[in-house]
Design a protein around this motif. Structure first.
Motif, PDB file in Angstrom:
ATOM      1  N   PHE A  38       1.233  -1.049   0.113  1.00 23.37           N
ATOM      2  CA  PHE A  38       0.209  -0.263  -0.126  1.00 23.37           C
ATOM      3  C   PHE A  38       0.762   0.883  -0.068  1.00 23.37           C
ATOM      4  O   PHE A  38       1.525   1.127   0.599  1.00 23.37           O
ATOM      5  CB  PHE A  38      -1.093  -0.004   0.883  1.00 23.37           C
ATOM      6  CG  PHE A  38      -1.604   1.431   1.389  1.00 23.37           C
ATOM      7  CD1 PHE A  38      -3.109   0.972   0.448  1.00 23.37           C
ATOM      8  CD2 PHE A  38      -1.337   2.317   2.043  1.00 23.37           C
ATOM      9  CE1 PHE A  38      -3.914   2.407   0.270  1.00 23.37           C
ATOM     10  CE2 PHE A  38      -2.170   3.570   1.993  1.00 23.37           C
ATOM     11  CZ  PHE A  38      -3.702   3.359   1.126  1.00 23.37           C
ATOM     12  N   GLY A  39       0.414   2.194  -0.797  1.00 24.41           N
ATOM     13  CA  GLY A  39       1.573   3.824  -0.634  1.00 24.41           C
ATOM     14  C   GLY A  39       2.302   3.690  -1.365  1.00 24.41           C
ATOM     15  O   GLY A  39       2.799   4.853  -2.083  1.00 24.41           O
ATOM     16  N   VAL A  40       2.930   2.454  -2.184  1.00 26.58           N
ATOM     17  CA  VAL A  40       4.051   2.564  -3.064  1.00 26.58           C
ATOM     18  C   VAL A  40       4.050   3.257  -4.554  1.00 26.58           C
ATOM     19  O   VAL A  40       4.989   3.758  -5.590  1.00 26.58           O
ATOM     20  CB  VAL A  40       5.017   1.268  -3.427  1.00 26.58           C
ATOM     21  CG1 VAL A  40       5.533   0.902  -2.085  1.00 26.58           C
ATOM     22  CG2 VAL A  40       4.427  -0.055  -4.119  1.00 26.58           C
ATOM     23  N   LYS A  41       2.119   2.897  -4.630  1.00 26.52           N
ATOM     24  CA  LYS A  41       1.709   4.169  -5.845  1.00 26.52           C
ATOM     25  C   LYS A  41       1.074   4.465  -5.498  1.00 26.52           C
ATOM     26  O   LYS A  41       0.443   4.286  -4.365  1.00 26.52           O
ATOM     27  CB  LYS A  41       1.301   2.468  -7.033  1.00 26.52           C
ATOM     28  CG  LYS A  41       1.867   1.918  -7.691  1.00 26.52           C
ATOM     29  CD  LYS A  41       0.601   0.651  -9.031  1.00 26.52           C
ATOM     30  CE  LYS A  41       1.640   1.574 -10.109  1.00 26.52           C
ATOM     31  NZ  LYS A  41       1.001  -0.112 -10.411  1.00 26.52           N
ATOM     32  N   ARG A  42       1.471   6.494  -5.718  1.00 30.25           N
ATOM     33  CA  ARG A  42       0.820   7.428  -5.472  1.00 30.25           C
ATOM     34  C   ARG A  42      -1.584   6.846  -5.479  1.00 30.25           C
ATOM     35  O   ARG A  42      -1.908   7.098  -6.218  1.00 30.25           O
ATOM     36  CB  ARG A  42       0.571   7.914  -5.829  1.00 30.25           C
ATOM     37  CG  ARG A  42       0.472   9.485  -5.791  1.00 30.25           C
ATOM     38  CD  ARG A  42       0.968  10.791  -5.966  1.00 30.25           C
ATOM     39  NE  ARG A  42      -0.097  12.139  -6.182  1.00 30.25           N
ATOM     40  CZ  ARG A  42       0.764  12.798  -5.817  1.00 30.25           C
ATOM     41  NH1 ARG A  42       1.536  12.698  -6.181  1.00 30.25           N
ATOM     42  NH2 ARG A  42      -0.340  14.354  -5.740  1.00 30.25           N
ATOM     43  N   PRO A  43      -2.083   6.838  -4.195  1.00 28.43           N
ATOM     44  CA  PRO A  43      -3.158   6.693  -4.153  1.00 28.43           C
ATOM     45  C   PRO A  43      -3.603   7.787  -4.825  1.00 28.43           C
ATOM     46  O   PRO A  43      -3.235   8.883  -4.705  1.00 28.43           O
ATOM     47  CB  PRO A  43      -3.298   6.501  -2.309  1.00 28.43           C
ATOM     48  CG  PRO A  43      -2.056   6.914  -1.668  1.00 28.43           C
ATOM     49  CD  PRO A  43      -0.842   6.866  -2.951  1.00 28.43           C
ATOM     50  N   CYS A  44      -5.090   7.594  -5.655  1.00 24.94           N
ATOM     51  CA  CYS A  44      -5.818   8.061  -5.824  1.00 24.94           C
ATOM     52  C   CYS A  44      -6.846   8.712  -4.982  1.00 24.94           C
ATOM     53  O   CYS A  44      -7.088   8.230  -3.783  1.00 24.94           O
ATOM     54  CB  CYS A  44      -6.536   7.935  -6.913  1.00 24.94           C
ATOM     55  SG  CYS A  44      -7.668   9.006  -7.906  1.00 24.94           S
TER      56      CYS A  44
END
Ligand code: N01
Length: 544
Positions: A335-341
């Motif tokens: 979780f959060g290693v890709k920017r959450p929309c």
């Protein structure tokens, strides 16, 4: 760039200035303002036809910033004193109006050359000047070159077979027609579920005849918490703004919050739930960059945050198949290693019978046909309108696609083929007197844009002031300093979970692009201290 054209450039051929800035978004406009204070003749070359940068280009349906105001604006008192927002998360129209206000207050446009697409730039050491060329054949010379192209200047459209044969309407999210596209009752598709794809889907759901969203990786989106703002409440707070803008530079992401002081398992389950809920219910990036401080480092802590996310999101999706695709029980990545929309009602769209999600990992896009998209299971999905929301040659693409050359004549595009290298996230070895901001190796995508821009923009202005004061011809970071900086970028990132997944932080969607961290992952306060420490003695620079 064709359909953003309209005004002619304000500057003729053979322009000679002290400083030339590329890009008229948040970064470029701020640097212009700072350099004017030094009395330098400065102009901006901008590819588009107005101010606003990313907000000039990204006018896709539902385009809205994911950072809250007043954090997401300039700290310049003349600008904020008479400006009022109507919501805490402005849309692209609000942001364009804001830039018109900035122009009115600071008279920015008189020093802008619009429709000026930079295609070539080289520094001549004996002359001590950059020569910059535009697509339409104009030439300009400047002692300083400031590249403020942002992280999303070069769009990425996958090489889909037969895409040109499609007979309906198709646009990339960052190149949406100004006049919009009528989708009422139409068969529509969105390809990609990054922030752009999520926002388009959310906007289209209630309007279209049908919508199919082509998803490769679920977006672990969190609630935005959008609300109206009144003029009175904003006016009442304005006396605190100077303090607020000081504070944002003391917080990790340049927002007005920072990590919890606790690790996840210092709290028991009930305490964790209460803490998560407080972040979730408030909305915004708090559930990401204001979470337990081990969330992006410890896989167990991260899994706990993911499970809370999945529980909450799954409860909003009625259909079990759609639920498992949009919010699977097993995390697609940490979780959060890709920017959450930040979403408003994205998940509820899939409770409509006419809105569906297609998992392209199972049924990939085989080819485009005149009628729509053929998937690998042999189904022809017919569409009238397709939004391609597949992102950008992220972070580095703006710089590598404007013909920048080192003093040795090597194109930056070549030099950065396998890895990006900078010094301090503001300079590049072999590119004397060239500065960049809100790009590679700055806090960039891990930060609130205006916070990063102001920290870096002030540093750039101070560096230029120092060059002037000391009567220098140029400064150029050494290759050794650049190697050390790269080590720092990687060390910060390697301590976290970021390198476990390909993401906009780690190279992005573009096939073949280096899998490496392109952002400073140490937070704005540490970044600011580090770049500031280099300036007094020109640490890491060759000084001529
Ligand atoms: O682009 P993205 P974006 N076939 O790169 C998918 C910021 N931003 O324009 O995740 C099919 O994030 C790709 O899939 P995957 C934003 O925060 C901010 O949305 O790689 N799909 C992904 O789903 C971000 O930093 C705001 O598996 C393909 C999507 O396309 C940056 O801008 C609004 C594919 C790309 O997502 C870019 O965001 C908009 C293929 N071949 C953007 N290739 C706000 O402020 C890629 N994808 C709200």
């Amino acid at each position: 760039y064709a359909h953003r054209r309209g005004t002619t450039g304000n500057y003729a051929d053979n322009l000679e200035v002290d400083a030339l800035i590329v890009g008229a978004g948040f970064g470029g406009v701020f640097v212009l303002h700072e350099l004017r204070k030094l009395g330098l003749k400065t102009v901006i070359f901008e590819a588009g036809n107005d101010l606003g940068g990313t907000w000039r280009w990204n006018n896709y349906p539902g385009a809205r910033v994911d950072s809250e105001v007043p954090e997401y604006e300039y700290s310049i008192p003349e600008v904020f004193k008479d400006w009022t927002w109507t919501t805490n998360y402005p849309n692209y129209q609000d942001l364009r109006a804001y830039f018109a206000h900035v122009d009115k207050v600071l008279d920015i446009k008189k020093d802008c050359a619009f429709d000026s697409v930079v295609v070539d730039a080289k520094f001549n050491e004996s002359e001590g000047k950059w020569t910059v060329k535009t697509e339409d054949g104009r030439t300009a010379k400047a002692k300083y070159l400031v590249v403020a192209a942002g992280f999303a200047a070069k769009r990425y459209i996958p090489d889909f077979k037969g895409i040109e044969s499609f007979k309906g309407v198709i646009h990339h999210s960052s190149f949406w027609p100004e006049e919009g596209v009528d989708v009422k009752g139409k068969k529509c598709a969105v390809i990609g579920t990054g922030a752009s794809g999520v926002q388009i889907s959310q906007e289209w759901g209630p309007e279209v005849g049908s919508l199919k969203v082509f998803q490769r990786t679920p977006n672990l989106a969190v609630p935005m918490g959008k609300k109206p703002l009144t003029r009175e409440e904003q006016q009442a707070c304005k006396k605190h703004y100077p303090r607020l803008y000081e504070l944002r530079e003391k917080c990790f992401g340049g927002f007005l919050f920072s990590w919890s002081e606790k690790n996840t398992f210092e709290d028991n389950y009930e305490e964790q739930e209460a803490f998560y809920h407080s972040l979730w219910d408030h909305g915004g990036f708090g559930y990401w960059l204001g979470n337990y401080k081990d969330m992006l480092f410890d896989p167990k802590a991260n899994r706990r945050a993911y499970d809370f996310w999945a529980k909450n999101v799954r409860s909003r999706i009625g259909d079990p198949r759609k639920r498992d695709l949009l919010a699977p029980l097993e995390p697609p990545h940490a979780f959060g290693v890709k920017r959450p929309c930040l979403e408003q009602n994205f998940y509820e769209q899939f409770n409509r019978a006419n809105v569906d999600i297609i998992d392209i990992n199972k049924t990939s896009i085989a080819e485009f046909r005149p009628e729509g998209i053929l998937t690998s299971d042999g189904t022809l999905h017919e569409f009238d309108v397709i939004a391609v929301a597949t992102g950008f040659d992220i972070v580095t693409g703006g710089m590598t696609n404007m013909g920048l050359h080192s003093v040795n004549g090597t194109p930056l595009k070549e030099e950065w083929k396998s890895a990006a290298n900078t010094y301090l996230g503001t300079t590049i070895s072999g590119y004397p007197n060239m500065f960049h901001l809100y790009g590679p190796h700055g806090p960039t995508l891990l930060s609130n844009g205006p916070s990063s821009v102001e920290v870096q923009g002030r540093w750039i202005a101070d560096a230029i002031k120092k060059i002037h004061r000391e009567g220098l011809k140029f400064v150029d970071p050494t290759p050794e300093a650049s190697v050390e900086w790269k080590k720092k970028i990687n060390t910060l990132s390697d301590a976290s979970l970021f390198p476990t997944t390909r993401s906009t932080y780690m190279g992005g969607s573009l096939p073949g692009k280096a899998f490496e961290q392109t952002n400073w992952a140490g937070g704005i306060p540490a970044y600011k201290d580090t770049i500031r420490a280099a300036l007094p003695e020109w640490k890491g620079f060759r000084v001529v």
